[in-house]
Design an enzyme around this catalytic site. Structure first.
Site, mmCIF file in Angstrom:
data_model
loop_
_atom_site.group_PDB
_atom_site.id
_atom_site.type_symbol
_atom_site.label_atom_id
_atom_site.label_comp_id
_atom_site.label_asym_id
_atom_site.label_seq_id
_atom_site.Cartn_x
_atom_site.Cartn_y
_atom_site.Cartn_z
ATOM 1 N N ASP A 22 0.868 -1.162 0.000
ATOM 2 C CA ASP A 22 0.000 0.000 0.000
ATOM 3 C C ASP A 22 0.919 1.231 0.000
ATOM 4 O OD1 ASP A 22 -2.358 1.614 0.377
ATOM 5 O OD2 ASP A 22 -1.806 1.762 2.493
ATOM 6 N N ASP A 24 -0.261 5.179 0.987
ATOM 7 C CA ASP A 24 -0.548 6.117 2.072
ATOM 8 C C ASP A 24 -0.473 5.430 3.438
ATOM 9 O OD1 ASP A 24 -0.981 8.282 0.404
ATOM 10 O OD2 ASP A 24 -3.149 7.999 0.302
ATOM 11 N N ASP A 33 -3.161 12.959 0.429
ATOM 12 C CA ASP A 33 -4.117 14.052 0.251
ATOM 13 C C ASP A 33 -3.874 15.165 1.264
ATOM 14 O OD1 ASP A 33 -5.333 12.813 -1.862
ATOM 15 O OD2 ASP A 33 -7.164 12.262 -0.791
ATOM 16 N N ASP A 113 -5.070 3.190 -3.172
ATOM 17 C CA ASP A 113 -6.240 3.990 -3.517
ATOM 18 C C ASP A 113 -5.881 5.474 -3.616
ATOM 19 O OD1 ASP A 113 -8.867 4.354 -4.219
ATOM 20 O OD2 ASP A 113 -9.638 4.376 -2.169
ATOM 21 N N ASP A 195 -1.922 -1.024 5.902
ATOM 22 C CA ASP A 195 -2.307 -0.433 7.189
ATOM 23 C C ASP A 195 -3.813 -0.268 7.347
ATOM 24 O OD1 ASP A 195 -3.134 2.752 6.888
ATOM 25 O OD2 ASP A 195 -1.915 2.001 5.243
#
Length: 259
Positions: A22, A24, A33, A113, A195
């Protein structure tokens, strides 16, 4: 489905292990973001935008954030600088050095994502882009007005995942494609490092020889612990919590020495 990005280099087809990350709050220490939001006057979003968030629709919310940031005159150069300055999680630079020294064993992929611009920008700046064979994430581009526009990665039928991305579907398709490309030879083991709650679904595709590395005390860790304690048949992999990249590297090193 969006085409995943990949570097222009040849790679060996006989790597024993597949490792998925992953982005972030896994590779990097925060939500990417938030780095872009920090460029706004007051470094925060307006209440009306915050209140527009719908549970399970973070991609939609993220697209609204980027549109608002563009409307406020935040430039591409400012966003690039903010993304490049996000620190990695503790120990991940050393983890990538370890994996680079064992490139003959590990095929590496990002499944996130976030979006292509943020991930490509950060990995290039960190000097580790070449380690990853593929990046599966939401496509993004800057439009004529300088606004970062986001698109959903794909559509799927999984009831557990956000409508724009099921990481288990991505993992299963990738495994099938790579086995075919490798002449019918699959990976000996699969490792998944994450996470968040959306990192739980892909771990359901892992087998008893595989490992789910879950950031300690984060949603992925808590949810997988609950599944273990309930003796859920859906989760078969080994669960290894991590607080830094060193925890992941230590486990991988032990596995390499034993296989």
């Amino acid at each position: 489905m969006a085409s995943p990005s990949k570097p222009n280099h040849s790679e060996p087809q006989d790597r024993r292990f597949l490792m998925l990350f992953d982005f972030d709050e896994t590779i990097i220490s925060e939500n990417s973001d938030d780095a872009a939001v920090s460029l706004l006057p007051g470094q925060q979003l307006p209440t009306w935008l915050i209140n527009s968030y719908r549970e399970g629709h973070y991609h939609e919310f993220s697209a609204k954030i980027m549109a608002y940031i563009g409307d406020q005159g935040v430039t591409k150069e400012s966003i690039q600088s903010a993304i490049e300055k996000i620190p990695p999680n503790p120990g991940f630079v050393d983890l990538f050095r370890y994996l680079q020294s064992h490139q003959q064993d590990f095929e590496m992929v990002v499944v996130s994502d976030a979006n292509t611009y943020f991930i490509e920008t950060w990995l290039e700046h960190a000097g580790v882009r070449q380690l990853f064979r593929k990046i599966f994430t939401n496509p993004s581009h800057f439009d004529a007005s300088g606004c970062l526009v986001l698109h959903p990665f794909h559509s799927h039928s999984c009831p557990r995942c956000p409508e724009n991305m099921c990481k288990q579907a991505i993992l299963q398709e990738y495994l099938a494609v790579r086995e075919k490309e490798r002449g019918g030879v699959g990976f000996q083991r699969v490792f998944y490092v994450g996470d968040g709650s959306n990192d739980v679904c892909p771990t359901q595709a892992l087998g008893p020889q595989d490992t789910a590395f879950a950031r300690r005390d984060y949603p992925m860790h808590r949810l997988l612990l609950e599944m273990q304690q309930s003796q859920s048949a859906k989760f078969k992999a080994n669960l290894v919590p991590w607080a830094s990249g060193a925890d992941v590297a230590d486990c991988l090193d032990k596995i390499i020495r034993e296989t």
